[in-house]
Enzyme design. Structure first.
Site, short mmCIF file in Angstrom:
data_model
loop_
_atom_site.label_atom_id
_atom_site.label_comp_id
_atom_site.label_asym_id
_atom_site.label_seq_id
_atom_site.Cartn_x
_atom_site.Cartn_y
_atom_site.Cartn_z
N GLU A 1 2.86 -1.43 9.14
CA GLU A 1 3.05 -2.57 8.24
C GLU A 1 3.44 -2.01 6.88
OE1 GLU A 1 1.42 -5.33 5.00
OE2 GLU A 1 0.97 -3.23 5.44
N GLU B 1 6.06 -7.01 5.19
CA GLU B 1 5.37 -8.07 4.46
C GLU B 1 6.13 -8.36 3.17
OE1 GLU B 1 1.26 -7.51 3.15
OE2 GLU B 1 1.58 -9.28 1.90
N HIS C 1 3.47 -2.12 -2.86
CA HIS C 1 2.44 -3.15 -2.68
C HIS C 1 2.23 -3.97 -3.94
CE1 HIS C 1 -1.63 -4.84 -2.63
NE2 HIS C 1 -1.40 -5.03 -1.35
N HIS D 1 -1.39 0.62 8.40
CA HIS D 1 -1.32 -0.24 7.23
C HIS D 1 -0.68 0.51 6.06
CE1 HIS D 1 -3.43 -2.35 3.73
NE2 HIS D 1 -2.67 -3.28 4.27
N ASP E 1 4.95 -3.11 2.75
CA ASP E 1 5.12 -4.19 1.77
C ASP E 1 6.48 -4.05 1.10
OD1 ASP E 1 2.29 -5.13 1.93
OD2 ASP E 1 1.93 -3.09 1.22
O1 G3P Z 1 -0.23 -7.87 5.99
C1 G3P Z 1 -1.53 -7.45 6.10
C2 G3P Z 1 -2.00 -6.84 4.81
O2 G3P Z 1 -1.13 -5.82 4.43
C3 G3P Z 1 -2.12 -7.86 3.70
O3 G3P Z 1 -2.75 -7.36 2.58
O4 G3P Z 1 -2.76 -6.62 0.25
O5 G3P Z 1 -2.71 -4.94 2.07
O6 G3P Z 1 -0.70 -6.31 1.60
P1 G3P Z 1 -2.19 -6.26 1.58
MG MG Z 2 0.59 -5.67 3.18
#
Ligand code: G3P
Ligand code: MG
Length: 244
Positions: A36, A111, A51, A9, A38
């Site tokens: 993942e 994302e 993020h 993450h 952002d």
């Molecule tokens: O995409 C899963 C997760 O990353 C969504 O929440 O706030 O960590 O981007 P966040």
């Molecule tokens: Mg995310």
């Protein structure tokens, strides 16, 4: 769509500064095969990893990312806030990120986090970079977003890429939304998931749960049918569920 059961993450956000190239390297070293990340646009429409809408938490600057040009953002430090060993780590562009993913042999979910009014621009900019730079030896990336408009534009711009709708709690109309947006997966907040909800979603499409950093809930979510877990601690969660 073949993804691993554990996805780093924001890279490996518990052990390296999130959404940085150092974070990608750490995720790989900890056993992740996918991460993942952002993505947001700078003022001059450059997709970069970040993020928050504001740069305050993860850089030594302040203000809205969308009001900074890439060159201004580049002067900032995105590593020292996390630890002295990461001082000098920049906010990476998506193009730089993709090159590093290729070197590391890491798959990725991007994302899309559009600023207000930037849904289409964000989706188009990300698709353009991926179309031009995505390393052919990697599996195709997945696009995800909480923003349905961004996913709809991504669908038209890159129909061949899998998309996922990100939600907090799974909404009542999740079926309609994933059908309308042509999504291949649903990404949901683990804190709002239970066995029945996972079973209902998993009967229709893969459910990925975010963000799980403890072994026991990771095992439970997997046992209930979650296809993948987003975690800031890929090493811990890989070892927790590898024998399940
Ligand atoms: O995409 C899963 C997760 O990353 C969504 O929440 O706030 O960590 O981007 P966040
Ligand atoms: Mg995310």
């Amino acid at each position: 769509m073949t993804l691993p059961r554990v996805i780093g993450h924001r890279g490996a956000a518990a052990v390296a500064p999130e959404n940085t190239l150092a974070g990608l390297r750490r995720a790989k070293a900890l056993g992740a095969s996918w991460v993942e990340l952002d993505v947001r646009l700078t003022r001059d429409q450059c997709p970069v990893l970040m993020h928050d809408a504001r740069i305050d938490r993860t850089t030594d600057g302040a203000g809205l990312l969308a009001e900074l040009a890439f060159a201004e953002l580049r002067a900032l430090d995105a590593g020292a806030w996390f630890g002295e060993e990461f001082r000098g780590e920049p906010v990476p562009s998506l193009a730089e990120t993709v090159a590093e993913l290729g070197r590391l042999d890491l798959g990725a979910i991007f994302e899309l986090k559009p600023a207000p009014g930037q849904s289409a621009a964000t989706a188009r900019a990300v698709v353009a970079v991926l179309a031009r730079h995505w390393p052919p030896h990697l599996p195709p990336p997945m696009l995800s977003s909480f923003d349905g408009a961004a996913l709809a534009v991504a669908h038209r711009a890159a129909p061949g890429l899998d998309r996922a709708l990100a939600v907090g709690a799974v909404p009542k109309d999740w079926r309609e939304q994933v059908v309308t947006l042509g999504c291949a997966a649903l990404h949901a907040d683990a804190r709002a998931l239970d066995a029945a909800t996972i079973a209902a979603v998993a009967a229709r499409l893969p459910l990925f749960a975010y963000t799980v950093n403890e072994p026991e809930p990771a095992r439970a979510l997997t046992a209930w049918g979650a296809a993948a877990i987003f975690t800031d601690r890929p090493d811990l969660i890989i070892s927790a569920i590898e024998h399940t």
